[in-house]
Design a protein around this motif. Structure first.
Motif, PDB file in Angstrom:
ATOM      1  N   MET A   1       0.840  -1.200   0.000  1.00 45.42           N
ATOM      2  CA  MET A   1       0.000   0.000   0.000  1.00 45.42           C
ATOM      3  C   MET A   1       0.872   1.245   0.000  1.00 45.42           C
ATOM      4  N   PRO A   2       0.443   2.283  -0.695  1.00 43.47           N
ATOM      5  CA  PRO A   2       1.240   3.506  -0.727  1.00 43.47           C
ATOM      6  C   PRO A   2       1.084   4.302   0.563  1.00 43.47           C
ATOM      7  N   ARG A   3       2.040   5.148   0.836  1.00 43.05           N
ATOM      8  CA  ARG A   3       1.903   6.101   1.930  1.00 43.05           C
ATOM      9  C   ARG A   3       1.082   7.296   1.456  1.00 43.05           C
ATOM     10  N   LEU A   4       0.529   8.022   2.422  1.00 42.56           N
ATOM     11  CA  LEU A   4      -0.258   9.194   2.090  1.00 42.56           C
ATOM     12  C   LEU A   4       0.563  10.169   1.255  1.00 42.56           C
ATOM     13  N   SER A   5       1.820  10.368   1.592  1.00 50.25           N
ATOM     14  CA  SER A   5       2.653  11.326   0.859  1.00 50.25           C
ATOM     15  C   SER A   5       2.754  10.952  -0.615  1.00 50.25           C
ATOM     16  N   GLU A   6       2.788   9.655  -0.918  1.00 50.92           N
ATOM     17  CA  GLU A   6       2.862   9.220  -2.317  1.00 50.92           C
ATOM     18  C   GLU A   6       1.561   9.512  -3.053  1.00 50.92           C
ATOM     19  N   GLN A  35       1.323   7.614   6.926  1.00 48.84           N
ATOM     20  CA  GLN A  35       0.283   6.610   7.079  1.00 48.84           C
ATOM     21  C   GLN A  35       0.004   5.924   5.746  1.00 48.84           C
ATOM     22  N   GLU A  36      -0.393   4.645   5.820  1.00 50.06           N
ATOM     23  CA  GLU A  36      -0.704   3.901   4.613  1.00 50.06           C
ATOM     24  C   GLU A  36      -2.134   4.209   4.163  1.00 50.06           C
ATOM     25  N   VAL A  37      -2.332   4.185   2.864  1.00 53.54           N
ATOM     26  CA  VAL A  37      -3.644   4.466   2.283  1.00 53.54           C
ATOM     27  C   VAL A  37      -4.098   3.263   1.473  1.00 53.54           C
ATOM     28  N   ALA A  38      -5.271   2.754   1.821  1.00 54.65           N
ATOM     29  CA  ALA A  38      -5.843   1.631   1.078  1.00 54.65           C
ATOM     30  C   ALA A  38      -7.169   1.993   0.428  1.00 54.65           C
ATOM     31  N   ASP A  60      -9.132   5.825   4.329  1.00 59.33           N
ATOM     32  CA  ASP A  60      -7.906   6.392   4.896  1.00 59.33           C
ATOM     33  C   ASP A  60      -7.687   7.818   4.410  1.00 59.33           C
ATOM     34  N   LEU A  61      -8.365   8.172   3.294  1.00 61.23           N
ATOM     35  CA  LEU A  61      -8.196   9.495   2.691  1.00 61.23           C
ATOM     36  C   LEU A  61      -9.531   9.961   2.129  1.00 61.23           C
TER      37      LEU A  61
END
Length: 308
Positions: A1-6, A35-38, A60-61
Motif C-alpha cells: 500500500m502507498p503512503r499518504l505522501s505518495e 500513514q498507509e492508504v488503502a 484512509d483518505l
C-alpha cells in the motif's frame, strides 16, 4: 500500500496547488504523510455527513472539491462543526485533501466532467489559462451538441443527467430557441457573462445565477443583432459532483499503473443544502388573484437522497 505522501504527490500532479486562485485554500488539511492508504473517498463537501460516511467506509483518505477552511480559522475546537470534522478525521486516521480552483482549471477538470455528463463535445476553455501553451486548461468550457436541441430539451437533459436536487434546472430565455453551442462552468458562474457573450454561444449552463447579473445579461442581449443567450441555472453541488467520478477514475488509473491496489469510492450522499421545492401557483400580478378558497395548493417536492 502507498503512503499518504505518495498519493498526495500523485494528486498534486493532477491538480497542482500552485494553479489555485490566490484566495483559495487547497491541499492537505490533515493526515500523517507516513500513514498507509488503502481506501479513498471522493466528495464535493467536507461536511459531517461525508466524514461519517468515510468513517463507516473505512477510508484512509477523503478528497473533497470544496475547502474546509476557506477563510482560515483560529480554532479547531470540537464545539464548532468544522472543528468536529477535524477531530473525527484525526480520531479515525482519515486524511483530508482539497482540490478546488486548481481542479476547476485542470485538463481535464470540473467543467470537462460537467460537459461529459451532458454529452457535450468540448471545444476549448471558456477562459483559457495563459500559462498553458496547449490551450486546454482554463476556467469553464465551450462545447457543442451532436445535434441542435431546444432550450427546453437541453434543460430536460440537464435535469435527467445531473444528480437530482430540490432546485432542478431554472431557465432564462426562450424555451423553444435552438441551441447548437453551449458554455458550461461548474459552480458559480455569473461572473463569466462577458466571456460567454464573447464566445458567441447559444446557451450558458452554470450555477448560483443571481437576479441582477441575469437581468443585466438578458437586457444586454436585446441590443444588437446577435441571438439572445439562454441561461440554465443548476444547483452548485450538482454541477460539481460529476468531477468526483472523473477524479476517482483518474486516481484509479494511477493506482493500477503504480500497483497500489487502492479501493476508490465516490460518495452519493447529497450535500446540496436545499432540501425541498414548492412550485409557485399564485397568478402573475397582471391577473386578478383567486380567493383563498379557490387558490390551488403549491406542489412540494423533496430532494432525493442520492445522485442518479
Amino acid at each position: 500500500m502507498p503512503r499518504l505522501s505518495e498519493v498526495i504527490t500523485a494528486l498534486d500532479a493532477l491538480w497542482p496547488p500552485e494553479r489555485a486562485e490566490g484566495w483559495d485554500a487547497v491541499g492537505t488539511v490533515c493526515g500523517d504523510p507516513d500513514q498507509e492508504v488503502a481506501r479513498v473517498l471522493f466528495a464535493v463537501d467536507p461536511v459531517r455527513d461525508i466524514v461519517e460516511e468515510a468513517v463507516k467506509l473505512g477510508a484512509d483518505l477523503l478528497v473533497t472539491h470544496h475547502p474546509l477552511y476557506l477563510r482560515g480559522t483560529t480554532t479547531v475546537a470540537a464545539s464548532t462543526f468544522k472543528g468536529r470534522v477535524v477531530h473525527t478525521l484525526i480520531k479515525h486516521d482519515i486524511a483530508l485533501h482539497v482540490a478546488h480552483t486548481n481542479a476547476d482549471t485542470a485538463d481535464p477538470g470540473v467543467s470537462d466532467a460537467l460537459a461529459g455528463a451532458l454529452d457535450l463535445r468540448v471545444l476549448r476553455p471558456l477562459v483559457p489559462d495563459p500559462a498553458d501553451p496547449t490551450g486546454r486548461r482554463g476556467l469553464g468550457r465551450i462545447c457543442e451538441l451532436d445535434h441542435p436541441l431546444t432550450v427546453r430539451e437541453l434543460a430536460a437533459r440537464a435535469a435527467e443527467r445531473l444528480p437530482a436536487t430540490a432546485q432542478g434546472i431554472r431557465v432564462a430565455g426562450d424555451p423553444e430557441a435552438l441551441v447548437r453551442t453551449v458554455a458550461v462552468s461548474g459552480g458559480s458562474g455569473d461572473s463569466l457573462f462577458e466571456q460567454v457573450r464573447a464566445a458567441g454561444v447559444d446557451a450558458f449552463l452554470t450555477a448560483d445565477l443571481r437576479h441582477h447579473p441575469v437581468s443585466e445579461a438578458r437586457a444586454h442581449d436585446t441590443v444588437g443583432a446577435h441571438s439572445p443567450l439562454a441561461l440554465l441555472d443548476a444547483a452548485h453541488w450538482a454541477t460539481e459532483w460529476p468531477w468526483c467520478e472523473l477524479a476517482a477514475a483518474q486516481l484509479d488509473e494511477i493506482s493500477d499503473r503504480e500497483g497500489w491496489g487502492l479501493r476508490v469510492h465516490v460518495s452519493k450522499t447529497v450535500t446540496d443544502p436545499w432540501t425541498a421545492h414548492a412550485a409557485s401557483t399564485h397568478p402573475s400580478p397582471t391577473t386578478a388573484p383567486p380567493t383563498s378558497a379557490s387558490r390551488a395548493p403549491s406542489s412540494f417536492t423533496e430532494t432525493p437522497g442520492a445522485p442518479n
